[in-house]
Design a protein around this motif. Structure first.
Motif, short mmCIF file in Angstrom:
data_model
loop_
_atom_site.label_atom_id
_atom_site.label_comp_id
_atom_site.label_asym_id
_atom_site.label_seq_id
_atom_site.Cartn_x
_atom_site.Cartn_y
_atom_site.Cartn_z
N VAL A 21 124.68 -18.96 89.16
CA VAL A 21 123.31 -19.46 88.97
C VAL A 21 122.37 -18.83 89.99
O VAL A 21 121.26 -18.41 89.67
CB VAL A 21 123.30 -21.00 89.10
N LYS A 22 122.83 -18.75 91.23
CA LYS A 22 121.99 -18.15 92.28
C LYS A 22 121.73 -16.68 91.99
O LYS A 22 120.61 -16.19 92.18
CB LYS A 22 122.68 -18.30 93.65
N ARG A 23 122.76 -15.96 91.53
CA ARG A 23 122.56 -14.54 91.22
C ARG A 23 121.57 -14.38 90.08
O ARG A 23 120.71 -13.48 90.13
CB ARG A 23 123.89 -13.88 90.85
N ARG A 24 121.68 -15.22 89.06
CA ARG A 24 120.76 -15.11 87.93
C ARG A 24 119.32 -15.29 88.40
O ARG A 24 118.43 -14.52 88.02
CB ARG A 24 121.09 -16.15 86.86
N LEU A 25 119.06 -16.30 89.22
CA LEU A 25 117.71 -16.53 89.72
C LEU A 25 117.22 -15.34 90.55
O LEU A 25 116.07 -14.92 90.43
CB LEU A 25 117.67 -17.81 90.56
N ALA A 26 118.11 -14.79 91.38
CA ALA A 26 117.72 -13.65 92.21
C ALA A 26 117.39 -12.43 91.35
O ALA A 26 116.42 -11.70 91.62
CB ALA A 26 118.83 -13.32 93.20
N CYS A 27 118.19 -12.20 90.30
CA CYS A 27 117.92 -11.06 89.42
C CYS A 27 116.63 -11.25 88.63
O CYS A 27 115.89 -10.28 88.40
CB CYS A 27 119.10 -10.85 88.48
N GLU A 28 116.36 -12.48 88.21
CA GLU A 28 115.09 -12.75 87.54
C GLU A 28 113.93 -12.48 88.49
O GLU A 28 112.89 -11.93 88.09
CB GLU A 28 115.05 -14.21 87.06
N MET A 29 114.09 -12.88 89.74
CA MET A 29 113.04 -12.67 90.73
C MET A 29 112.74 -11.18 90.89
O MET A 29 111.58 -10.77 91.00
CB MET A 29 113.47 -13.28 92.07
N VAL A 30 113.79 -10.35 90.89
CA VAL A 30 113.60 -8.90 90.98
C VAL A 30 112.74 -8.41 89.82
O VAL A 30 111.82 -7.59 90.00
CB VAL A 30 114.96 -8.17 91.00
N LYS A 31 113.01 -8.90 88.61
CA LYS A 31 112.27 -8.44 87.43
C LYS A 31 110.80 -8.84 87.49
O LYS A 31 109.91 -8.04 87.17
CB LYS A 31 112.91 -9.00 86.15
N TYR A 32 110.52 -10.07 87.93
CA TYR A 32 109.12 -10.50 88.04
C TYR A 32 108.37 -9.61 89.03
O TYR A 32 107.26 -9.13 88.74
CB TYR A 32 109.04 -11.94 88.51
#
Length: 415
Positions: free
Chosen positions: A247-258
Motif C-alpha cells: 500500500v505504501k509503495r502504491r501511494l509513493a508511485c502515485e505521488m511520483v506520477k502526480y
C-alpha cells in the motif's frame, strides 16, 4: 472582444513581495490582488442602482481583504484556528459571495460582460498587472484566488506547530484528513478553471493571460494539490501499523506520477521571476523526493520477493541517489527569493530522512561515486498504478436571483 492592458513592473509598484515566508509545507504562490474598479459608469445605464452598488461593495471587500492578507499569507508561525485561519476563511467567503453576482455579467448572453476593465496584480508573471475587458477573466481570477487560499489554509494546518505539544493524536489525524479534503477542493477549482472557464475566453485573450493564469500553471497547481494530498495519505500509511508495504509503495508511485505530470506542465514556462521561479523549483524538488521514497519502498518489496538481489539493490541505490539529489533541490528551493525554510521532518519526509540512510548502507552495491546517472539508469522501473485521487467535482453557483428579476423586467441587455 475584451481588450488587454498589461503593466510592466516598475520600482515602487503595487506588487509587494516578502523576502522571507518562513516554513513551507505547501507551496503557495503569492496572492493575485484585484485593483479598484468603478462599476457605476460602465454599467449605470444597463443595471439598477442597487445591483451596481452590490457588485461594487462585494468586489471592494475582496480588494481590501486580499490586500491585507497577501503580505502575511505564509508568515512564519502565524496564528491560525484549528481549521486554517479566520482571515483566510473570511476572504474565501467574500469570493463565494461575489461569484454568483458576478456570473450575471457572463451568462444569458449579457452584452455587459465587455463593459468593465478588470485589473489584477500578478505574482508569477514579469508583468505587474493585467487588465482585460472580459468578465470571464474576472471569473477565472476569482477561481484561481479561491484555490490559492485553500492551499494557504492547508499550509497552516500542516505547519509544524500543529504537530507539537498541545495537540492530541486524534486532533493531528483530523488536521491531516482535513488537509486532504482541502487539496481535493482546490484541485476542483483549478480543474474547472482549465476545463470550463479558459475556453470561454477568445484565443487572443488566452494567449495574453499572465503566467499565473496560464493553462500550464493552472494544471501544474492542480496536480500539485493532488500530489500533496497523496503525500499526506502516504504519511498516514507510514504511521499506521495496518498499512502494508505494498500500500505504501502504491501511494509513493502515485505521488511520483502526480509530480511528474506537474513538472511537465510547468517546466517549459518562462517562470523566472520571484514566485514563478520558486514554484518551478518546488515541483522539481517534490518530484525528486517522491522518487526517493518510491524506489526505497519498491526495493524493499523486491527484496522480499523472488527478484534477484542485484535488482533490489539497484532500486535501493537509486533511492539513495534521489535522496541526495532531493536535498540539493530542497536547498535550491529555499534559498530562492522569497526565502523559506524546511520545517522539522514529519510523515513521509521524516521516514525518508531516517530510514533510507540507515537501511541502504548495508544492502546496496558499492558503486563508484562518479556513477550517479548510471545508478538511476540501471534501476528497475517503478510499477505503474492508476491514479486514485481526483479533483472534487465543481460547478459554478447559480446566478444571483437579482439578475433574474432584472431580466424579467427587460432591464438587462442581451444578444
Amino acid at each position: 472582444m475584451g481588450c488587454l492592458l498589461s503593466t510592466p513592473e516598475v520600482a515602487g509598484g503595487a506588487r509587494r513581495r516578502p523576502r522571507n515566508i518562513g516554513e513551507v509545507v505547501v507551496f503557495v504562490p503569492g496572492l493575485r490582488i484585484p485593483r479598484p474598479l468603478d462599476f457605476a459608469q460602465p454599467l449605470g445605464d444597463g443595471l439598477s442602482k442597487s445591483l451596481v452598488e452590490r457588485l461594487s461593495a462585494l468586489r471592494t471587500r475582496i480588494e481590501v481583504m486580499a490586500g491585507q492578507e497577501a503580505p502575511i499569507t505564509t508568515k512564519p508561525r502565524r496564528t491560525a484556528t484549528q481549521h486554517g485561519g479566520s482571515t483566510l476563511t473570511d476572504l474565501q467567503q467574500a469570493l463565494e459571495d461575489y461569484l454568483p453576482v458576478l456570473l450575471g455579467l457572463v451568462e444569458n448572453g449579457n452584452r455587459l460582460k465587455h463593459n468593465l476593465r478588470f485589473c489584477w496584480i500578478n505574482q508569477e508573471d514579469d508583468v505587474e498587472e493585467t487588465t482585460m475587458s472580459d468578465s470571464w477573466y474576472e471569473v477565472l481570477s476569482v477561481l484561481h484566488l479561491m484555490a490559492v487560499l485553500l492551499l494557504s489554509q492547508a499550509n497552516l494546518l500542516l505547519l509544524p506547530n500543529k504537530f507539537t505539544s498541545g495537540y492530541q493524536p486524534t486532533a493531528l489525524e483530523d488536521c491531516k484528513r482535513a488537509s486532504i479534503d482541502i487539496f481535493l477542493k482546490a484541485a476542483g477549482y483549478l480543474d474547472f478553471a482549465v476545463q470550463k472557464v479558459l475556453p470561454q475566453l477568445p484565443l487572443e485573450l488566452r494567449n495574453d493571460l499572465p503566467l499565473d493564469l496560464s493553462e500550464g500553471v493552472l494544471k501544474a497547481l492542480c496536480l500539485q494539490a493532488l500530489g500533496q494530498g497523496v503525500e499526506i495519505q502516504l504519511g498516514m500509511a507510514i504511521d499506521s501499523i495496518k498499512a502494508t508495504l505494498a500500500v505504501k509503495r502504491r501511494l509513493a508511485c502515485e505521488m511520483v506520477k502526480y509530480w511528474h505530470q506537474a513538472e511537465v506542465y510547468i517546466k517549459g514556462l518562462p517562470l523566472a521571476n520571484g514566485w514563478g521561479e520558486k514554484h518551478k523549483l518546488f515541483i522539481q524538488w517534490k518530484h525528486i523526493e517522491a522518487k526517493a521514497i518510491a524506489y526505497y519502498l519498491h526495493g524493499l518489496i523486491l527484496e522480499e520477493g523472488n527478484t534477484s538481489a542485484g535488482i533490489a539493490a539497484a532500486a535501493l541505490q537509486a533511492a539513495e541517489e534521489y535522496l541526495k539529489e532531493s536535498k540539493m533541490a530542497c536547498e535550491s528551493f529555499h534559498i530562492t527569493l522569497p526565502l523559506s525554510r524546511n520545517p522539522p521532518p514529519w510523515g513521509a519526509s521524516k521516514y525518508l530522512a531516517e530510514r533510507i540512510p540507515k537501511d541502504i548502507s548495508s544492502k546496496t552495491i558499492n558503486w563508484d561515486s562518479q556513477k550517479h546517472e548510471m545508478i538511476k539508469h540501471v534501476a528497475p522501473a517503478l510499477p505503474d498504478f492508476v491514479l486514485s485521487l481526483k479533483p472534487d467535482e465543481y460547478q459554478l453557483p447559480s446566478t444571483d436571483p437579482s439578475w433574474n428579476d432584472l431580466q424579467a423586467q427587460n432591464v438587462v441587455p442581451t444578444k
